[in-house]
Design an enzyme around this catalytic site. Structure first.
Site, mmCIF file in Angstrom:
data_model
loop_
_atom_site.group_PDB
_atom_site.id
_atom_site.type_symbol
_atom_site.label_atom_id
_atom_site.label_comp_id
_atom_site.label_asym_id
_atom_site.label_seq_id
_atom_site.Cartn_x
_atom_site.Cartn_y
_atom_site.Cartn_z
ATOM 1 N N THR A 46 39.568 46.082 24.946
ATOM 2 C CA THR A 46 38.550 46.547 25.886
ATOM 3 C C THR A 46 37.354 47.098 25.096
ATOM 4 O OG1 THR A 46 38.198 47.929 27.841
ATOM 5 C CG2 THR A 46 39.557 48.891 26.097
ATOM 6 N N GLY A 47 36.166 46.929 25.640
ATOM 7 C CA GLY A 47 34.981 47.567 25.059
ATOM 8 C C GLY A 47 34.454 46.972 23.779
ATOM 9 N N SER A 76 40.909 45.554 29.985
ATOM 10 C CA SER A 76 41.172 46.167 31.289
ATOM 11 C C SER A 76 41.733 45.141 32.281
ATOM 12 C CB SER A 76 39.883 46.779 31.837
ATOM 13 O OG SER A 76 38.883 45.772 31.915
ATOM 14 N N GLU A 77 41.581 43.858 31.975
ATOM 15 C CA GLU A 77 42.109 42.811 32.862
ATOM 16 C C GLU A 77 43.462 42.281 32.380
ATOM 17 O OE1 GLU A 77 41.018 42.440 35.639
ATOM 18 O OE2 GLU A 77 38.832 42.413 35.758
ATOM 19 N N HIS A 96 38.502 34.519 30.787
ATOM 20 C CA HIS A 96 37.739 35.060 31.919
ATOM 21 C C HIS A 96 36.332 35.397 31.432
ATOM 22 C CE1 HIS A 96 36.092 37.432 35.030
ATOM 23 N NE2 HIS A 96 36.207 38.562 34.363
ATOM 24 N N HIS A 98 31.763 35.405 32.762
ATOM 25 C CA HIS A 98 30.800 35.474 33.865
ATOM 26 C C HIS A 98 29.669 34.473 33.621
ATOM 27 C CE1 HIS A 98 31.984 40.063 33.970
ATOM 28 N NE2 HIS A 98 32.964 39.289 34.410
HETATM 29 ZN ZN LIG Z 1 34.922 40.095 34.719
#
Ligand SMILES: [Zn+2]
Length: 260
Positions: A46-47, A76-77, A96, A98
């Site tokens: 994460t991050g 986090s996913e 994953h 965007h």
């Molecule tokens: Zn996302």
């Protein structure tokens, strides 16, 4: 999967760099994972920006999310990734991201389900939109798995996209194909016509899909029976008289200035 954990870690880092360089993620967005021979999952932390990730940043977890190796915190996913591996034995990588155009379709509520491009029908099939759920929650994991039981690539409502594959390259290629498809659909829409492939041609592509041994449970398109493009959207409402007068007045002033 016969690759060593070190090779798979390098593949994950390379894939992260590519999704960052393609502009599929901004800042620290997105997450990638891969399953290795012993059943453990390599997960992005994460991050950390995917463009600057190093192999030592990766975390290794077991199928229930317990950390096995690594000094960072897993994405986090993680719940979403682990739920996918539990549901799909054939999946060894999850991406994953965007990507802007595909995510635009997910925001507009327009699924990429039309039978228009041979390579998309063969490699992915149809791309539906999974309903919105808060990022990082079990709710999102549940929704995504419900779709990924059937599909290899999905849009996530008001969020992004997710693809799965037998290895990291295959999951990345599906993400690339999806985003490319979204760009082409956007251009076709702007040009004013989306011509769907006739059912006969779609059947031929489905036969090829079987021949290539590509997972055949993912529907090639979800447009009922015909695979034709849906009817064009209704024309926008004509401008109100007030708006029309305003536009005329502004146009007149601009023309005056140009003449002067
Ligand atoms: Zn996302």
């Amino acid at each position: 999967m016969s690759a060593s954990i070190f090779t798979v870690k390098k593949d994950v880092v390379e894939m992260c760099r590519r999704i960052y360089n393609h502009g599929y993620v901004a800042a620290n967005d997105g997450n990638v994972s891969a399953r290795v021979d012993d059943g453990h999952i390599i997960m992005t932390p994460t991050g950390v920006s995917k463009g600057f990730l190093k192999t030592q940043d990766l975390v290794v977890v077991d199928i229930d999310g317990n950390k096995v190796a690594g000094t960072t915190r897993p994405s986090s996913e993680s719940k979403m990734h682990l739920a996918i591996y539990k549901a799909r034995e054939d999946v060894n990588a999850v991406v994953h991201a965007h990507p802007a155009t595909a995510t635009g379709f997910a925001v507009a509520g327009i699924p990429l389900t039309q039978c228009v491009l041979p390579e998309v029908i063969i490699a992915i099939g149809s791309i539906p939109i999974a309903e919105y759920a808060t990022p990082g929650t079990q709710d999102l994991a549940d929704v995504v798995v419900r779709y990924l039981n059937q599909y290899d690539a999905i849009l996530m409502e008001n969020h992004g996209a997710i693809t799965v594959g037998s290895d990291v390259t295959s999951a990345l290629f599906k993400m690339e194909t999806m985003e490319h498809f979204a760009k082409i659909m956007l251009v076709a829409h702007q040009l004013g016509n989306i011509h769907g492939l006739p059912p006969r041609d779609v059947e031929t592509l489905l036969d090829l899909r079987k021949k290539f041994g590509i997972r055949s449970t993912a529907p090639a398109c979800t447009i009922e029976g015909t695979c034709e493009a849906p009817p064009p959207k209704e024309k926008p409402e004509p401008s109100s008289p007030v708006q029309s007068n305003l536009i005329e007045e502004v146009t007149r002033q601009v023309m005056e200035k140009l003449k002067g």
